[in-house]
Design a protein around this motif. Sequence first.
Motif, PDB file in Angstrom:
ATOM      1  N   UNK A 121      75.706  33.803 -21.223  1.00 21.21           N
ATOM      2  CA  UNK A 121      76.235  34.433 -22.445  1.00 21.21           C
ATOM      3  C   UNK A 121      77.309  35.474 -22.162  1.00 21.21           C
ATOM      4  N   UNK A 122      77.209  36.141 -21.005  1.00 19.51           N
ATOM      5  CA  UNK A 122      78.201  37.158 -20.645  1.00 19.51           C
ATOM      6  C   UNK A 122      78.899  36.787 -19.328  1.00 19.51           C
ATOM      7  N   UNK A 123      78.981  35.482 -19.056  1.00 18.38           N
ATOM      8  CA  UNK A 123      79.545  35.005 -17.788  1.00 18.38           C
ATOM      9  C   UNK A 123      81.025  35.333 -17.635  1.00 18.38           C
ATOM     10  N   UNK A 124      81.418  35.567 -16.402  1.00 16.05           N
ATOM     11  CA  UNK A 124      82.816  35.907 -16.110  1.00 16.05           C
ATOM     12  C   UNK A 124      83.357  35.001 -15.011  1.00 16.05           C
ATOM     13  N   UNK A 125      84.585  34.548 -15.213  1.00 15.75           N
ATOM     14  CA  UNK A 125      85.314  33.798 -14.189  1.00 15.75           C
ATOM     15  C   UNK A 125      86.270  34.767 -13.511  1.00 15.75           C
ATOM     16  N   UNK A 126      86.058  35.016 -12.224  1.00 14.64           N
ATOM     17  CA  UNK A 126      86.921  35.916 -11.465  1.00 14.64           C
ATOM     18  C   UNK A 126      87.971  35.051 -10.782  1.00 14.64           C
ATOM     19  N   UNK A 127      89.184  35.085 -11.303  1.00 14.37           N
ATOM     20  CA  UNK A 127      90.250  34.178 -10.876  1.00 14.37           C
ATOM     21  C   UNK A 127      91.043  34.814  -9.738  1.00 14.37           C
TER      22      UNK A 127
ATOM     23  N   UNK B 286      88.650  37.059 -15.570  1.00 13.51           N
ATOM     24  CA  UNK B 286      89.078  38.312 -14.954  1.00 13.51           C
ATOM     25  C   UNK B 286      90.020  38.013 -13.787  1.00 13.51           C
ATOM     26  N   UNK B 287      91.328  38.297 -13.926  1.00 10.04           N
ATOM     27  CA  UNK B 287      92.223  38.095 -12.787  1.00 10.04           C
ATOM     28  C   UNK B 287      91.972  39.156 -11.717  1.00 10.04           C
ATOM     29  N   UNK B 288      91.972  38.735 -10.456  1.00  8.88           N
ATOM     30  CA  UNK B 288      91.688  39.663  -9.365  1.00  8.88           C
ATOM     31  C   UNK B 288      92.950  39.907  -8.542  1.00  8.88           C
ATOM     32  N   UNK B 289      93.290  41.164  -8.353  1.00  7.24           N
ATOM     33  CA  UNK B 289      94.383  41.554  -7.467  1.00  7.24           C
ATOM     34  C   UNK B 289      93.764  42.328  -6.314  1.00  7.24           C
ATOM     35  N   UNK B 290      93.962  41.828  -5.098  1.00  2.00           N
ATOM     36  CA  UNK B 290      93.362  42.481  -3.933  1.00  2.00           C
ATOM     37  C   UNK B 290      93.925  43.881  -3.731  1.00  2.00           C
ATOM     38  N   UNK B 291      93.028  44.854  -3.627  1.00  2.00           N
ATOM     39  CA  UNK B 291      93.405  46.233  -3.291  1.00  2.00           C
ATOM     40  C   UNK B 291      92.651  46.593  -2.009  1.00  2.00           C
ATOM     41  N   UNK B 292      93.292  46.443  -0.842  1.00  2.00           N
ATOM     42  CA  UNK B 292      92.580  46.689   0.415  1.00  2.00           C
ATOM     43  C   UNK B 292      92.164  48.143   0.549  1.00  2.00           C
ATOM     44  N   UNK B 293      90.926  48.345   0.996  1.00  2.00           N
ATOM     45  CA  UNK B 293      90.419  49.695   1.241  1.00  2.00           C
ATOM     46  C   UNK B 293      89.850  49.751   2.656  1.00  2.00           C
TER      47      UNK B 293
ATOM     48  N   UNK C  63      78.618  34.580 -12.782  1.00  2.00           N
ATOM     49  CA  UNK C  63      79.961  34.839 -12.265  1.00  2.00           C
ATOM     50  C   UNK C  63      80.473  33.596 -11.552  1.00  2.00           C
ATOM     51  N   UNK C  64      81.772  33.376 -11.681  1.00  2.00           N
ATOM     52  CA  UNK C  64      82.447  32.321 -10.921  1.00  2.00           C
ATOM     53  C   UNK C  64      83.498  32.984 -10.048  1.00  2.00           C
TER      54      UNK C  64
ATOM     55  N   UNK D  55      83.134  39.921  -5.148  1.00  2.00           N
ATOM     56  CA  UNK D  55      81.680  39.954  -5.285  1.00  2.00           C
ATOM     57  C   UNK D  55      81.147  41.347  -5.589  1.00  2.00           C
ATOM     58  N   UNK D  56      81.628  42.352  -4.868  1.00  2.00           N
ATOM     59  CA  UNK D  56      81.025  43.684  -4.988  1.00  2.00           C
ATOM     60  C   UNK D  56      81.590  44.493  -6.143  1.00  2.00           C
ATOM     61  N   UNK D  57      82.854  44.296  -6.478  1.00  3.88           N
ATOM     62  CA  UNK D  57      83.466  45.085  -7.547  1.00  3.88           C
ATOM     63  C   UNK D  57      83.543  44.307  -8.857  1.00  3.88           C
ATOM     64  N   UNK D  58      84.141  43.100  -8.807  1.00  3.97           N
ATOM     65  CA  UNK D  58      84.284  42.335 -10.048  1.00  3.97           C
ATOM     66  C   UNK D  58      82.937  41.778 -10.528  1.00  3.97           C
ATOM     67  N   UNK D  59      82.081  41.348  -9.572  1.00  4.00           N
ATOM     68  CA  UNK D  59      80.800  40.750  -9.958  1.00  4.00           C
ATOM     69  C   UNK D  59      79.612  41.702  -9.765  1.00  4.00           C
ATOM     70  N   UNK D  60      79.849  42.886  -9.225  1.00  2.00           N
ATOM     71  CA  UNK D  60      78.797  43.903  -9.063  1.00  2.00           C
ATOM     72  C   UNK D  60      77.576  43.415  -8.272  1.00  2.00           C
ATOM     73  N   UNK D  61      77.818  42.561  -7.277  1.00  2.00           N
ATOM     74  CA  UNK D  61      76.724  42.091  -6.427  1.00  2.00           C
ATOM     75  C   UNK D  61      76.487  43.115  -5.322  1.00  2.00           C
ATOM     76  N   UNK D  62      75.249  43.494  -5.135  1.00  2.00           N
ATOM     77  CA  UNK D  62      74.887  44.426  -4.055  1.00  2.00           C
ATOM     78  C   UNK D  62      74.531  43.611  -2.816  1.00  2.00           C
TER      79      UNK D  62
END
Length: 329
Positions: free
Chosen positions: A243-249, A273-280, A224-225, A142-149
């Motif tokens: 128009x610029x929708x992204x599927x975060x898989x 957009x494939x997502x690989x978890x990078x824990x921080x 975003x999905x 949500x916060x990085x791939x979809x830029x939701x604040x």
Amino acid sequence: MASKLMHALQYSGYGGGADSLKHVEVAVPDPKADEVLVKIEAATLNPIDWKIQAGALRPFLPRKFPTIPGTDVAGEVVQAGSAVKRFKTGDKVVAILSHANGGGLAEYAVAKENLTVTRPPEVSAPDGAALPVAALTAHQALTQAANIKLDGSGERKNILITAASGGVGHYAVQLAKMGNTHVTATCGARNLDFVKGLGADEVLDYKTPEGASLNSPSGKKYDYVIHGASGIPWSTFEPNLSATGKVIDLTPTPSAMMTFALKKLTFSKKQLVPLLLIPKTENFDYVVNLVKEGKLKTVIDSKHPLKKAEEAWSRIMSGHATGKIIIEP
């Protein structure tokens, strides 16, 4: 503590599901300089655990056989490595272990200091153990791939969350609603009210024609999905995207990776957009603090004692868990 033995569950080869898990007595591991030894009070399973056993990431994971699976744990520090600065004996913590080494289905495990966070008294061991992979994946998507604040600022976005009643999904719905979002979610019929209760604006039964086609009941196109389900082709997503929708898989398959590459090559504005978890650490602290403040809740599907962890393994393999599956000593 290496001379002391502990109870653990392990498997010695690919495949076999719960039937291949064996109860063993093994040496308690010694922490390296940058690690803490944790006496486990609760652990949780994620779908990736059984997929690794099934051979989905062979020959890379697991790194060696036999292996003790499980990465998400909460407990008490009983020994700190010589270079550890942030923790001492007696501290209550939540930790994420590496998939390469695992170790969660045991009485003790070693965790890297930088992948361990303090667990405040307000957060129970089961609630803490449930967080690492699932909540951090939802947060990163949500916060990085979809830029939701998540403070509610930012322009309004329409979000679709598939498999919304599962481990990642039930956190994703709650986190998404902290942002300026309209959330459509999919789940099974028995969980419609549950997902609505998490805050979703619209909920679809994935087995109905509307749910299978992913059409928003209010006619919205998705910016975003957050995609945690399986078996949905790109052709189902595409007409539902803006128009610029992204599927975060969250669980990309080889065919999904082909779609990702194709969309990049053709400069399509609609992307997978494939997502690989990078824990921080800061994200880890953030989600733990949300639980402490009562802003994020962990829903527990079931609890199982370590001595019967095979039941938990079968449950996670079924794909029908609502929320998280917990294993306790």
